[in-house]
Scaffold this active site. Structure first.
Site, PDB file in Angstrom:
ATOM      1  N   LYS A  22     -14.678   4.632  13.709  1.00  0.00           N
ATOM      2  CA  LYS A  22     -13.959   3.906  12.652  1.00  0.00           C
ATOM      3  C   LYS A  22     -12.740   3.187  13.256  1.00  0.00           C
ATOM      4  O   LYS A  22     -12.497   2.025  12.961  1.00  0.00           O
ATOM      5  CB  LYS A  22     -13.473   4.881  11.587  1.00  0.00           C
ATOM      6  CG  LYS A  22     -12.466   4.285  10.599  1.00  0.00           C
ATOM      7  CD  LYS A  22     -12.034   5.269   9.547  1.00  0.00           C
ATOM      8  CE  LYS A  22     -10.843   6.087   9.948  1.00  0.00           C
ATOM      9  NZ  LYS A  22      -9.539   5.369   9.903  1.00  0.00           N
ATOM     10  N   ASN A  23     -12.008   3.880  14.119  1.00  0.00           N
ATOM     11  CA  ASN A  23     -10.754   3.312  14.611  1.00  0.00           C
ATOM     12  C   ASN A  23     -10.948   2.311  15.743  1.00  0.00           C
ATOM     13  O   ASN A  23      -9.981   1.759  16.252  1.00  0.00           O
ATOM     14  CB  ASN A  23      -9.786   4.426  14.997  1.00  0.00           C
ATOM     15  CG  ASN A  23      -9.344   5.220  13.777  1.00  0.00           C
ATOM     16  OD1 ASN A  23      -9.602   4.806  12.640  1.00  0.00           O
ATOM     17  ND2 ASN A  23      -8.724   6.359  13.986  1.00  0.00           N
ATOM     18  N   CYS A 116       0.705   5.916   2.563  1.00  0.00           N
ATOM     19  CA  CYS A 116      -0.614   6.489   2.253  1.00  0.00           C
ATOM     20  C   CYS A 116      -0.437   8.006   2.183  1.00  0.00           C
ATOM     21  O   CYS A 116       0.673   8.517   2.214  1.00  0.00           O
ATOM     22  CB  CYS A 116      -1.629   6.092   3.314  1.00  0.00           C
ATOM     23  SG  CYS A 116      -1.399   6.989   4.829  1.00  0.00           S
ATOM     24  N   ARG A 121       4.151   4.569   6.141  1.00  0.00           N
ATOM     25  CA  ARG A 121       3.457   4.012   7.310  1.00  0.00           C
ATOM     26  C   ARG A 121       4.180   2.718   7.693  1.00  0.00           C
ATOM     27  O   ARG A 121       3.777   1.624   7.339  1.00  0.00           O
ATOM     28  CB  ARG A 121       1.987   3.748   6.996  1.00  0.00           C
ATOM     29  CG  ARG A 121       1.217   4.987   6.576  1.00  0.00           C
ATOM     30  CD  ARG A 121       0.994   5.992   7.706  1.00  0.00           C
ATOM     31  NE  ARG A 121       0.063   5.521   8.718  1.00  0.00           N
ATOM     32  CZ  ARG A 121      -1.255   5.688   8.652  1.00  0.00           C
ATOM     33  NH1 ARG A 121      -1.786   6.226   7.587  1.00  0.00           N
ATOM     34  NH2 ARG A 121      -2.042   5.252   9.614  1.00  0.00           N
ATOM     35  N   ASP A 124       7.323  -1.745  11.486  1.00  0.00           N
ATOM     36  CA  ASP A 124       8.409  -2.433  12.206  1.00  0.00           C
ATOM     37  C   ASP A 124       8.009  -2.793  13.637  1.00  0.00           C
ATOM     38  O   ASP A 124       8.351  -3.871  14.147  1.00  0.00           O
ATOM     39  CB  ASP A 124       9.673  -1.567  12.215  1.00  0.00           C
ATOM     40  CG  ASP A 124       9.395  -0.172  12.770  1.00  0.00           C
ATOM     41  OD1 ASP A 124       8.466   0.494  12.266  1.00  0.00           O
ATOM     42  OD2 ASP A 124      10.073   0.234  13.718  1.00  0.00           O
ATOM     43  N   ILE A 326       3.086  13.458  14.777  1.00  0.00           N
ATOM     44  CA  ILE A 326       2.816  12.029  14.596  1.00  0.00           C
ATOM     45  C   ILE A 326       3.123  11.561  13.182  1.00  0.00           C
ATOM     46  O   ILE A 326       3.785  10.552  12.976  1.00  0.00           O
ATOM     47  CB  ILE A 326       1.333  11.705  14.948  1.00  0.00           C
ATOM     48  CG1 ILE A 326       1.009  12.146  16.379  1.00  0.00           C
ATOM     49  CG2 ILE A 326       1.039  10.217  14.733  1.00  0.00           C
ATOM     50  CD1 ILE A 326       1.705  11.358  17.468  1.00  0.00           C
ATOM     51  N   ARG A 396     -14.302   7.169   3.545  1.00  0.00           N
ATOM     52  CA  ARG A 396     -13.576   6.152   4.335  1.00  0.00           C
ATOM     53  C   ARG A 396     -13.911   6.271   5.814  1.00  0.00           C
ATOM     54  O   ARG A 396     -13.865   5.290   6.550  1.00  0.00           O
ATOM     55  CB  ARG A 396     -12.055   6.315   4.159  1.00  0.00           C
ATOM     56  CG  ARG A 396     -11.498   5.900   2.818  1.00  0.00           C
ATOM     57  CD  ARG A 396      -9.980   5.889   2.876  1.00  0.00           C
ATOM     58  NE  ARG A 396      -9.539   5.240   4.092  1.00  0.00           N
ATOM     59  CZ  ARG A 396      -8.479   5.639   4.813  1.00  0.00           C
ATOM     60  NH1 ARG A 396      -7.789   6.678   4.426  1.00  0.00           N
ATOM     61  NH2 ARG A 396      -8.122   5.000   5.903  1.00  0.00           N
TER      62      ARG A 396
HETATM   63  C1  EPZ Z   1      -4.040   4.857  13.950  1.00  0.00           C
HETATM   64  O1  EPZ Z   1      -3.142   4.682  12.875  1.00  0.00           O
HETATM   65  C2  EPZ Z   1      -5.295   5.453  13.350  1.00  0.00           C
HETATM   66  N1  EPZ Z   1      -5.862   4.514  12.366  1.00  0.00           N
HETATM   67  C3  EPZ Z   1      -4.959   6.780  12.679  1.00  0.00           C
HETATM   68  O2  EPZ Z   1      -6.184   7.320  12.212  1.00  0.00           O
HETATM   69  C4  EPZ Z   1      -4.370   7.720  13.722  1.00  0.00           C
HETATM   70  O3  EPZ Z   1      -3.984   8.928  13.086  1.00  0.00           O
HETATM   71  C5  EPZ Z   1      -3.137   7.056  14.361  1.00  0.00           C
HETATM   72  O4  EPZ Z   1      -3.510   5.786  14.921  1.00  0.00           O
HETATM   73  C6  EPZ Z   1      -2.551   7.906  15.473  1.00  0.00           C
HETATM   74  O5  EPZ Z   1      -3.517   8.148  16.442  1.00  0.00           O
HETATM   75  C7  EPZ Z   1      -6.599   3.481  12.816  1.00  0.00           C
HETATM   76  O6  EPZ Z   1      -6.761   3.276  14.000  1.00  0.00           O
HETATM   77  C8  EPZ Z   1      -7.197   2.593  11.756  1.00  0.00           C
HETATM   78  P1  EPZ Z   1       0.341   4.610  14.806  1.00  0.00           P
HETATM   79  P2  EPZ Z   1      -1.781   3.810  13.103  1.00  0.00           P
HETATM   80  O7  EPZ Z   1       0.840   3.223  14.585  1.00  0.00           O
HETATM   81  O8  EPZ Z   1      -2.065   2.678  14.007  1.00  0.00           O
HETATM   82  C9  EPZ Z   1       4.814   5.340  13.456  1.00  0.00           C
HETATM   83  C10 EPZ Z   1      -7.596   8.428  10.716  1.00  0.00           C
HETATM   84  O9  EPZ Z   1      -7.560   9.554  10.229  1.00  0.00           O
HETATM   85  N2  EPZ Z   1       4.939   3.865  13.421  1.00  0.00           N
HETATM   86  O10 EPZ Z   1      -0.065   5.025  16.175  1.00  0.00           O
HETATM   87  O11 EPZ Z   1      -1.193   3.534  11.774  1.00  0.00           O
HETATM   88  C11 EPZ Z   1       3.916   5.862  12.344  1.00  0.00           C
HETATM   89  O12 EPZ Z   1       4.657   6.033  11.150  1.00  0.00           O
HETATM   90  C12 EPZ Z   1      -6.351   7.570  10.810  1.00  0.00           C
HETATM   91  O13 EPZ Z   1      -8.623   7.913  11.233  1.00  0.00           O
HETATM   92  C13 EPZ Z   1       6.199   3.298  13.245  1.00  0.00           C
HETATM   93  O14 EPZ Z   1       7.212   3.995  13.104  1.00  0.00           O
HETATM   94  O15 EPZ Z   1      -0.900   4.887  13.843  1.00  0.00           O
HETATM   95  C14 EPZ Z   1       3.420   7.175  12.892  1.00  0.00           C
HETATM   96  O16 EPZ Z   1       4.396   8.169  12.658  1.00  0.00           O
HETATM   97  C15 EPZ Z   1      -5.176   8.225  10.129  1.00  0.00           C
HETATM   98  N3  EPZ Z   1       6.310   1.936  13.200  1.00  0.00           N
HETATM   99  C16 EPZ Z   1       3.347   6.908  14.401  1.00  0.00           C
HETATM  100  O17 EPZ Z   1       4.124   5.735  14.639  1.00  0.00           O
HETATM  101  C17 EPZ Z   1       5.213   1.117  13.352  1.00  0.00           C
HETATM  102  O18 EPZ Z   1       5.378  -0.120  13.319  1.00  0.00           O
HETATM  103  C18 EPZ Z   1       1.951   6.663  14.939  1.00  0.00           C
HETATM  104  O19 EPZ Z   1       1.418   5.612  14.185  1.00  0.00           O
HETATM  105  C19 EPZ Z   1       3.944   1.716  13.527  1.00  0.00           C
HETATM  106  C20 EPZ Z   1       3.840   3.095  13.567  1.00  0.00           C
END
Ligand code: EPZ
Length: 422
Positions: A22-23, A116, A121, A124, A326, A396
């Protein structure tokens, strides 16, 4: 409404081929916007998140076709540059369209993705990365209005965000000149995205490491690509066998993508053998608790596997400490597990799972995608019947969770329940 009915309490035995990731498929579908040719994607899982992404591509003006697990996208015609609010709200990861639409059209408009089930989420890092390439981004009444001719530049991510890395890669492919992304996420799905972009003629190197270099500005042709297997779905199924006892095999998977998960299951008392594109597991009737599990960016223990491994350890002998580093709110499955007899204490980022002798089937509700899968895993280890609702979360990310678990020997059926409105 659809529910899963699970008869737990007996060991499993079987084998299952793991669906496409999916990812991987979500950012790769967004990347097709950058191609002026036809893109053919194989091993594309049937997921509601994929359906929503295809709907966005269709809205943008792409011709989209699905035949079984193959999806074809033709983005040759000039495209729209806006993603309607309802489509954005369906799936927050649609923000990954920002880079490719801006890169292709010179402008983009989409809604600020809402929070979510996992908590806020923020995006920035996505926005600062695109601004580093010259994007002008205004945030007005919940919408992001972006424009600019992108030029290569240096991006340093303050944390290795998966989505921000993907957005930056896609924008950089369209940007004239060289872009370097430092402190990039290293997840295997980032490597899959790079490999897809290389198929289209892009010049991207370094994915899988913390530094990715893109030489952008070339028009991309079409291409054909087969997506990697879903490492979190594989982790789910291995956790199911660990929870219920017995033996099982997941195939089509690169074992290196989930070695932190298999190491935990081995420490808990399972025998895990990793072969060419397959992992075999054999689990005792009772597991033992393991050393603290801390979720971290890849190659650390994946946050997406936290819930399903926690479910497998609910009956382990001893106590296991989890630290969820995370996301802010990724223990919502704990209350539902407690309804089945689990003994778990949560304090902020830390959850302590005290192993119990028995779990009991109950009516439980999925709170989010991986929390829902965790409840199905716990149902396999519980005595009696578990009824799992809230399946919209599960659909999903799992093409056929009940069918795949049946292939592993589980007694699980999807049925319809009449919900009395009163
Ligand atoms: C991806 O989400 C995955 N989704 C998530 O999978 C996965 O849990 C996550 O990466 C971590 O591995 C997809 O790939 C579609 P991040 P993403 O940006 O990209 C913070 C599932 O179950 N952050 O790496 O949203 C954020 O709040 C899903 O399949 C900022 O602060 O994850 C989080 O605490 C759930 N500012 C951390 O970074 C930003 O601009 C990691 O988020 C972006 C993120």
């Amino acid at each position: 409404m659809s529910v899963f009915k699970i008869q737990g309490g007996q060991s499993l035995s079987g084998s299952v081929q793991v669906q496409g990731a999916k990812n991987s498929v979500l950012p790769i579908l967004a990347a097709t916007v950058l191609s002026t040719g036809v893109c053919v994607l194989h091993n594309c899982p049937r997921l509601t998140d994929v359906d929503h992404t295809l709907e966005i591509l269709w809205h943008l003006g792409c011709k989209v076709k699905r035949e079984g697990n193959t999806v074809t996208v033709d983005a040759a015609a000039p495209l729209n540059w806006d993603v309607p609010d309802p489509l954005m709200r369906e799936m927050r990861s649609s923000v990954v369209f920002l880079g490719p639409i801006l890169g292709r059209m010179g402008r983009a408009e989409l809604s600020y993705p809402g929070g979510c089930e996992l908590g806020p989420r923020p995006i920035d890092l996505h926005l600062s990365a695109l601004r580093s390439l010259g994007a002008k981004i205004e945030e007005r009444s919940g919408r992001l209005l972006c424009e600019g001719k992108l030029a290569g530049g240096d991006i340093t991510l303050s944390l290795p965000s998966v989505g921000a890395t993907e957005n930056a890669m896609l924008a950089a492919v369209a940007a004239q000149g060289v872009t370097t992304i430092t402190n990039a996420a290293r997840e295997p799905e980032i490597v899959d995205l790079q490999n897809f972009l290389l198929t289209l003629g892009a010049d991207v190197r370094g994915a899988g490491s913390s530094v990715i270099v893109i030489r952008g500005g070339k028009a991309l042709h079409g291409g054909e690509y087969t997506l990697m297997a879903d490492r979190i779905v594989a982790a789910t199924y291995l956790s199911a066998v660990a929870a219920a006892g017995g033996e099982g095999q997941v195939t089509g998977i690169d074992w290196q993508h989930l070695s932190t998960v298999t190491a935990v299951l081995a420490e808990a008392g399972c025998r895990v053998e990793s072969g060419e594109r397959a992992i075999t597991i054999s689990a005792p009737a009772h597991l033992r608790a393991v050393r603290p599990i801390r979720t971290a960016p890849y190659p650390g223990f994946p946050t997406d596997a936290q819930a399903v491994v926690m479910a497998a350890l609910c009956k382990a002998e001893g106590a296991t400490v989890f630290a969820e580093n995370i996301f802010d709110s990724r223990y919502r499955h704990v209350d539902e597990l407690a309804r089945m007899g689990a003994d778990i204490r949560v304090e902020g980022k830390v959850a302590v799972v005290y192993g119990v002798d028995r779990l009991f089937g109950a009516r439980v509700r999925a709170t989010d995608l991986r929390g829902g899968a965790a409840l199905a895993v716990a149902g396999l280890a519980a005595e009696g019947e578990t009824v799992l609702s809230g399946l919209e979360h599960v659909f999903r990310g799992y093409s056929d969770l009940s069918g795949d678990l049946r292939a592993l020997g589980a007694k699980i059926e999807q049925t319809e329940e009449i919900v009395n409105e009163s």
